[in-house]
Design a protein around this motif. Structure first.
Motif, mmCIF file in Angstrom:
data_model
loop_
_atom_site.group_PDB
_atom_site.id
_atom_site.type_symbol
_atom_site.label_atom_id
_atom_site.label_comp_id
_atom_site.label_asym_id
_atom_site.label_seq_id
_atom_site.Cartn_x
_atom_site.Cartn_y
_atom_site.Cartn_z
ATOM 1 N N TYR A 191 0.844 -1.196 0.000
ATOM 2 C CA TYR A 191 0.000 0.000 0.000
ATOM 3 C C TYR A 191 0.879 1.246 0.000
ATOM 4 C CZ TYR A 191 -3.473 -3.420 1.515
ATOM 5 O OH TYR A 191 -4.277 -4.531 1.596
ATOM 6 N N CYS A 231 -5.789 -0.987 5.833
ATOM 7 C CA CYS A 231 -4.956 -1.747 4.897
ATOM 8 C C CYS A 231 -4.834 -3.203 5.333
ATOM 9 C CB CYS A 231 -3.573 -1.109 4.783
ATOM 10 S SG CYS A 231 -3.584 0.533 4.017
ATOM 11 N N THR A 251 1.213 -7.513 4.778
ATOM 12 C CA THR A 251 0.850 -6.127 4.485
ATOM 13 C C THR A 251 2.095 -5.256 4.627
ATOM 14 O OG1 THR A 251 -1.417 -6.413 5.298
ATOM 15 C CG2 THR A 251 -0.553 -4.165 5.214
ATOM 16 N N ALA A 288 -4.217 -0.283 -2.737
ATOM 17 C CA ALA A 288 -4.469 1.119 -2.440
ATOM 18 C C ALA A 288 -4.716 1.910 -3.719
ATOM 19 C CB ALA A 288 -3.293 1.731 -1.682
#
Length: 361
Positions: A191, A231, A251, A288
């Protein structure tokens, strides 16, 4: 007039890959107080004396690599999405596209919308997860402009949509159609990062001081606007839909700027960790972004790919963004007509102006 205006807003691109145009874009973007939340004087000196003069030439080279047909992918895709959404909505709605920075500007498009006297305006920032620097900035700019209008129609905003069922469904369908999931031994969900100092703005009683914290593992009423928590939740939903092993779906965050500590872990560090663990084939998602752009095509698709191959002899592939995927258009249609049903209380929803982090100063 009973017709309703739908305004899609993305971040924007320079007018061209020329150094001067890139410098102007960087200055407008980085002088936004929601992007760099420092005092005006500090921000002005940092952007105009340090970042823009030194970064614009390097960025221009990267922008040249994705320049085609006198435009950038983010702009071209945006117009295609707006046209497809218009067909999906029909004559009751009129769809517009604007960019937060550069052209087509929010002000120019809102001026056109104002001249047609629509009964309502729905603004859909094309950022799946809410952040003050993205969706918050769009809301502030829209309200700055319409606050000068004599007649202000009903205006609503979509604050975020990462938790709408169709969002994970769209990414899942793209991944399955472009790759053989079973052949990869590691998965990264990368992201766009934000300075860690901005994370606390998305929570009520919690200020994020650590890279990892209990709030980030789940969405609650107290942290539903925490960017990092959103996220993590996005990763969990897509990974679950693809039946990926939790331990192999990480992540991470990219596009760090400056020396300040940003949201972690950083994507390049995660790639290094996987390489040292002997992983040879990595699949990267970038949830994102709803359209391929510099950060996906160049940063992940070329820079990270080359880094992993040169240092560890492995293969790194990127799952394309939503772009003009039919499921994505269906989700936008549902957002436009208030039909997107969230899977939890903290999911996609239309919110009144007072609930967003807005300052008109």
């Amino acid at each position: 007039m009973n017709k309703k205006a739908i305004l899609l807003v993305n971040l924007g691109s320079p007018l061209s890959p020329k150094v001067g145009d890139v410098r102007r874009y960087l200055r407008q973007f980085l002088m936004d107080g929601r992007v760099i939340n420092k005092s005006y004087l500090f921000r002005w000196m940092l952007v105009n004396l340090v970042i823009a003069p030194f970064r614009s030439r390097k960025s221009a080279k990267a922008y040249r690599a994705i320049w085609s047909g006198n435009s950038f992918p983010l702009i071209r895709t945006g117009h295609e999405v707006a046209a497809k959404l218009q067909l999906a909505l029909g004559d009751e709605y009129e769809v517009y596209l604007a960019m937060r920075y550069q052209q087509p500007s929010i002000e120019s498009i809102l001026t056109e919308i104002q001249s047609k006297g629509f009964s309502s305006i729905k603004v859909i920032p094309l950022f799946p997860q809410y952040a003050s620097a993205t969706s918050g900035s769009v809301v502030q700019e829209v309200m700055r402009i319409v606050s000068r209008w004599a007649v202000i129609p009903k205006i609503t905003f979509v604050d975020k949509f990462y938790d709408a069922p169709l969002f994970s469904k769209a990414f899942t369908s793209i991944a399955k159609s472009h790759t053989n999931i079973a052949t990869y031994d590691a998965f990264i969900f990368s992201y766009h990062g934000i300075p860690k100092s901005q994370l606390g703005a998305g929570t009520r009683d919690h200020v994020c001081l650590n890279t990892l914290c209990e709030y980030c593992e789940r969405i609650t009423a107290d942290n539903e606007y925490c960017y990092r928590a959103q996220c993590v939740r996005t990763t969990q939903r897509i990974a679950r839909a693809l039946r990926l092993p939790v331990a192999r779906a990480v992540t991470s965050f990219q596009s760090r700027l400056g020396r300040e500590e940003w949201t972690g872990p950083y994507t390049h560090d995660v790639i290094d960790a996987f390489g040292m663990q002997g992983k040879k084939k990595i699949l990267v998602f970038s949830p994102a972004f709803v359209a391929d752009c510099l950060e996906t095509t160049i940063e992940i698709g070329e820079e990270y790919k080359d880094m992993f191959h040169q240092q560890y002899g492995g293969t790194l592939d990127l799952v394309p963004s939503l772009n003009t995927n039919p499921v994505w258009i269906q989700l936008l249609r549902e957002l436009a007509i208030d039909a997107a049903i969230p899977t939890s209380a903290a999911g996609s929803k239309i919110v009144p102006l007072t609930k967003l982090d807005i300052s008109l100063n």
